[in-house]
Design a protein around this motif. Structure first.
Motif, PDB file in Angstrom:
ATOM      1  N   LEU A  86       0.841  -1.188   0.000  1.00 49.58           N
ATOM      2  CA  LEU A  86       0.000   0.000   0.000  1.00 49.58           C
ATOM      3  C   LEU A  86       0.876   1.239   0.000  1.00 49.58           C
ATOM      4  N   LEU A  87       0.457   2.255  -0.722  1.00 46.66           N
ATOM      5  CA  LEU A  87       1.159   3.525  -0.636  1.00 46.66           C
ATOM      6  C   LEU A  87       1.021   4.098   0.771  1.00 46.66           C
ATOM      7  N   PRO A  88       1.959   4.945   1.189  1.00 47.50           N
ATOM      8  CA  PRO A  88       1.845   5.556   2.517  1.00 47.50           C
ATOM      9  C   PRO A  88       0.502   6.254   2.695  1.00 47.50           C
ATOM     10  N   LYS A  89       0.076   6.355   3.931  1.00 51.59           N
ATOM     11  CA  LYS A  89      -1.237   6.901   4.250  1.00 51.59           C
ATOM     12  C   LYS A  89      -1.459   8.285   3.653  1.00 51.59           C
ATOM     13  N   GLU A  90      -0.413   9.120   3.688  1.00 53.94           N
ATOM     14  CA  GLU A  90      -0.549  10.480   3.173  1.00 53.94           C
ATOM     15  C   GLU A  90      -0.758  10.517   1.663  1.00 53.94           C
ATOM     16  N   ARG A  91      -0.511   9.393   0.971  1.00 55.75           N
ATOM     17  CA  ARG A  91      -0.682   9.346  -0.481  1.00 55.75           C
ATOM     18  C   ARG A  91      -1.893   8.515  -0.893  1.00 55.75           C
ATOM     19  N   GLN A  92      -2.690   8.117   0.079  1.00 54.10           N
ATOM     20  CA  GLN A  92      -3.851   7.305  -0.223  1.00 54.10           C
ATOM     21  C   GLN A  92      -5.038   8.169  -0.646  1.00 54.10           C
ATOM     22  N   VAL A  93      -6.052   7.496  -1.168  1.00 54.99           N
ATOM     23  CA  VAL A  93      -7.277   8.166  -1.574  1.00 54.99           C
ATOM     24  C   VAL A  93      -7.930   8.807  -0.350  1.00 54.99           C
ATOM     25  N   SER A  94      -8.614   9.912  -0.561  1.00 55.32           N
ATOM     26  CA  SER A  94      -9.323  10.569   0.538  1.00 55.32           C
ATOM     27  C   SER A  94     -10.331   9.602   1.132  1.00 55.32           C
ATOM     28  N   GLY A  95     -10.356   9.530   2.438  1.00 57.36           N
ATOM     29  CA  GLY A  95     -11.192   8.558   3.129  1.00 57.36           C
ATOM     30  C   GLY A  95     -10.311   7.541   3.822  1.00 57.36           C
ATOM     31  N   ILE A  96      -9.159   7.264   3.218  1.00 53.46           N
ATOM     32  CA  ILE A  96      -8.110   6.514   3.903  1.00 53.46           C
ATOM     33  C   ILE A  96      -7.121   7.505   4.494  1.00 53.46           C
ATOM     34  N   GLU A  97      -6.720   8.447   3.668  1.00 52.73           N
ATOM     35  CA  GLU A  97      -5.731   9.446   4.089  1.00 52.73           C
ATOM     36  C   GLU A  97      -6.224  10.263   5.276  1.00 52.73           C
ATOM     37  N   THR A  98      -7.539  10.495   5.347  1.00 48.26           N
ATOM     38  CA  THR A  98      -8.079  11.353   6.400  1.00 48.26           C
ATOM     39  C   THR A  98      -8.543  10.585   7.626  1.00 48.26           C
ATOM     40  N   ASP A  99      -8.451   9.248   7.610  1.00 53.11           N
ATOM     41  CA  ASP A  99      -8.906   8.443   8.743  1.00 53.11           C
ATOM     42  C   ASP A  99      -7.795   8.343   9.773  1.00 53.11           C
ATOM     43  N   ALA A 100      -8.089   8.768  10.992  1.00 54.30           N
ATOM     44  CA  ALA A 100      -7.061   8.845  12.028  1.00 54.30           C
ATOM     45  C   ALA A 100      -6.509   7.479  12.428  1.00 54.30           C
ATOM     46  N   GLY A 214     -16.444   1.886   3.086  1.00 65.15           N
ATOM     47  CA  GLY A 214     -16.874   3.131   2.471  1.00 65.15           C
ATOM     48  C   GLY A 214     -16.779   3.070   0.964  1.00 65.15           C
ATOM     49  N   SER A 215     -16.641   1.843   0.414  1.00 64.39           N
ATOM     50  CA  SER A 215     -16.546   1.624  -1.037  1.00 64.39           C
ATOM     51  C   SER A 215     -15.364   2.368  -1.650  1.00 64.39           C
ATOM     52  N   LEU A 216     -14.228   2.295  -0.971  1.00 63.57           N
ATOM     53  CA  LEU A 216     -13.018   2.953  -1.454  1.00 63.57           C
ATOM     54  C   LEU A 216     -12.075   1.931  -2.073  1.00 63.57           C
ATOM     55  N   ASP A 217     -11.249   2.399  -3.013  1.00 65.77           N
ATOM     56  CA  ASP A 217     -10.242   1.560  -3.646  1.00 65.77           C
ATOM     57  C   ASP A 217      -8.867   2.008  -3.156  1.00 65.77           C
ATOM     58  N   PRO A 218      -8.091   1.131  -2.522  1.00 64.72           N
ATOM     59  CA  PRO A 218      -6.775   1.535  -2.027  1.00 64.72           C
ATOM     60  C   PRO A 218      -5.777   1.706  -3.155  1.00 64.72           C
ATOM     61  N   TYR A 219      -4.738   2.481  -2.902  1.00 66.96           N
ATOM     62  CA  TYR A 219      -3.657   2.670  -3.857  1.00 66.96           C
ATOM     63  C   TYR A 219      -2.545   1.678  -3.526  1.00 66.96           C
ATOM     64  N   VAL A 220      -2.208   0.808  -4.505  1.00 68.82           N
ATOM     65  CA  VAL A 220      -1.229  -0.257  -4.279  1.00 68.82           C
ATOM     66  C   VAL A 220      -0.180  -0.235  -5.388  1.00 68.82           C
ATOM     67  N   TYR A 221       1.085  -0.345  -4.986  1.00 66.62           N
ATOM     68  CA  TYR A 221       2.220  -0.367  -5.906  1.00 66.62           C
ATOM     69  C   TYR A 221       2.829  -1.761  -5.981  1.00 66.62           C
ATOM     70  N   MET A 222       3.338  -2.118  -7.156  1.00 67.83           N
ATOM     71  CA  MET A 222       4.215  -3.272  -7.329  1.00 67.83           C
ATOM     72  C   MET A 222       5.600  -2.713  -7.659  1.00 67.83           C
ATOM     73  N   ARG A 223       6.577  -3.051  -6.844  1.00 69.14           N
ATOM     74  CA  ARG A 223       7.932  -2.545  -7.061  1.00 69.14           C
ATOM     75  C   ARG A 223       8.882  -3.708  -7.355  1.00 69.14           C
ATOM     76  N   THR A 224       9.849  -3.445  -8.226  1.00 70.56           N
ATOM     77  CA  THR A 224      10.799  -4.474  -8.655  1.00 70.56           C
ATOM     78  C   THR A 224      12.204  -3.871  -8.705  1.00 70.56           C
ATOM     79  N   TRP A 225      13.170  -4.612  -8.144  1.00 70.50           N
ATOM     80  CA  TRP A 225      14.582  -4.221  -8.221  1.00 70.50           C
ATOM     81  C   TRP A 225      15.384  -5.384  -8.792  1.00 70.50           C
ATOM     82  N   VAL A 226      16.316  -5.091  -9.687  1.00 73.09           N
ATOM     83  CA  VAL A 226      17.267  -6.086 -10.164  1.00 73.09           C
ATOM     84  C   VAL A 226      18.643  -5.630  -9.717  1.00 73.09           C
ATOM     85  N   ASP A 227      19.197  -6.318  -8.734  1.00 74.64           N
ATOM     86  CA  ASP A 227      20.529  -5.966  -8.246  1.00 74.64           C
ATOM     87  C   ASP A 227      21.581  -6.374  -9.265  1.00 74.64           C
ATOM     88  N   GLY A 228      22.536  -5.484  -9.525  1.00 74.96           N
ATOM     89  CA  GLY A 228      23.559  -5.823 -10.496  1.00 74.96           C
ATOM     90  C   GLY A 228      24.473  -4.668 -10.824  1.00 74.96           C
TER      91      GLY A 228
END
Length: 233
Positions: A86-100, A214-228
């Protein structure tokens, strides 16, 4: 070293520089049989799966790939790391970002779905259209290898003023997780077409639509690193 990487090339020097990229997870999921190129979005490009009303171009925070599918230098990859998060809370959709205390409330319903996503998928690494290697369930078999990762989201106070505060955090990786190493070095010569394709051959990947209270869609990232190493003159 010579047996693994070949003889020394006079006048050229290796520089440690991993390849890294990001990809939005489509909230509707990905269809059965579909493939997603994890290195398909380059610098200053936008991702078609970006769920935000105004898509934002990727910067060096998300990727160091200038042109998807090709490098302007020779590269030798030694290992692969992935992360679904999940993206950090401050970068989430409103409704997640504003929930304490989001992690105790609105985010509870999507956590099982995130785990389900991690348990699926097959990663194919292709060079010039030929499969170089396949890795099943890459989000499990190729962990980020950063030890225990704790995402701090919020603190929750119980209604009873005498009760202790509870920190809202996720431990997203085992400290014993080992970084995945390629059986043989992944050599990507300059100009070679390459891709890291995540496929879902057996069934569609889970949908995250309306998985947050609240019928919200979370923001989710897929990250990939290739060490080399980058081989430069």
């Amino acid at each position: 070293m010579q047996g693994r990487f070949g003889p020394k090339i006079t006048g050229r020097r290796p520089i440690y520089q991993p390849l890294y990229a990001s990809k939005w997870y489509a909230n509707a999921g990905f269809a059965k049989g579909s493939t997603v190129n994890l290195f398909g979005v380059g610098l200053s490009q936008t991702d078609n799966d970006d769920p935000r009303a105004t898509k934002v171009a990727f910067t060096e925070e998300e990727t160091n790939i200038k042109t998807p599918g090709q490098l302007d230098y020779d590269f030798v990859g030694l290992g692969l790391r992935t992360r679904l998060h999940l993206l950090p809370k401050e970068r989430q959709v409103s409704g997640i970002e504003t929930d304490a205390d989001a992690i105790f409330t609105v985010l509870q319903e999507c956590q099982d779905d995130l785990l389900d996503i991690m348990r699926r998928g097959n990663l194919r690494i292709l060079l010039n259209g030929v499969v170089w290697q396949e890795i099943p369930t890459p989000f499990i078999n190729c962990p980020p290898g950063s030890g225990v990762v704790i995402d701090q989201w919020a603190a929750k106070n119980d209604a009873d003023a005498t009760a202790a505060d509870r920190d809202a955090c996720w431990v997203t990786q085992s400290p014993k997780a080992k970084v995945y190493e390629f059986p043989d070095p992944l050599v990507i010569p300059k100009g070679t077409n390459y891709s890291f394709e995540l496929e879902f051959p057996e069934a569609a990947s889970p949908s995250l639509d309306n998985t947050v209270t609240g019928s919200l869609d979370p923001y989710v990232y897929m990250r990939t690193w290739v060490d080399g190493y980058v081989i430069k003159p």
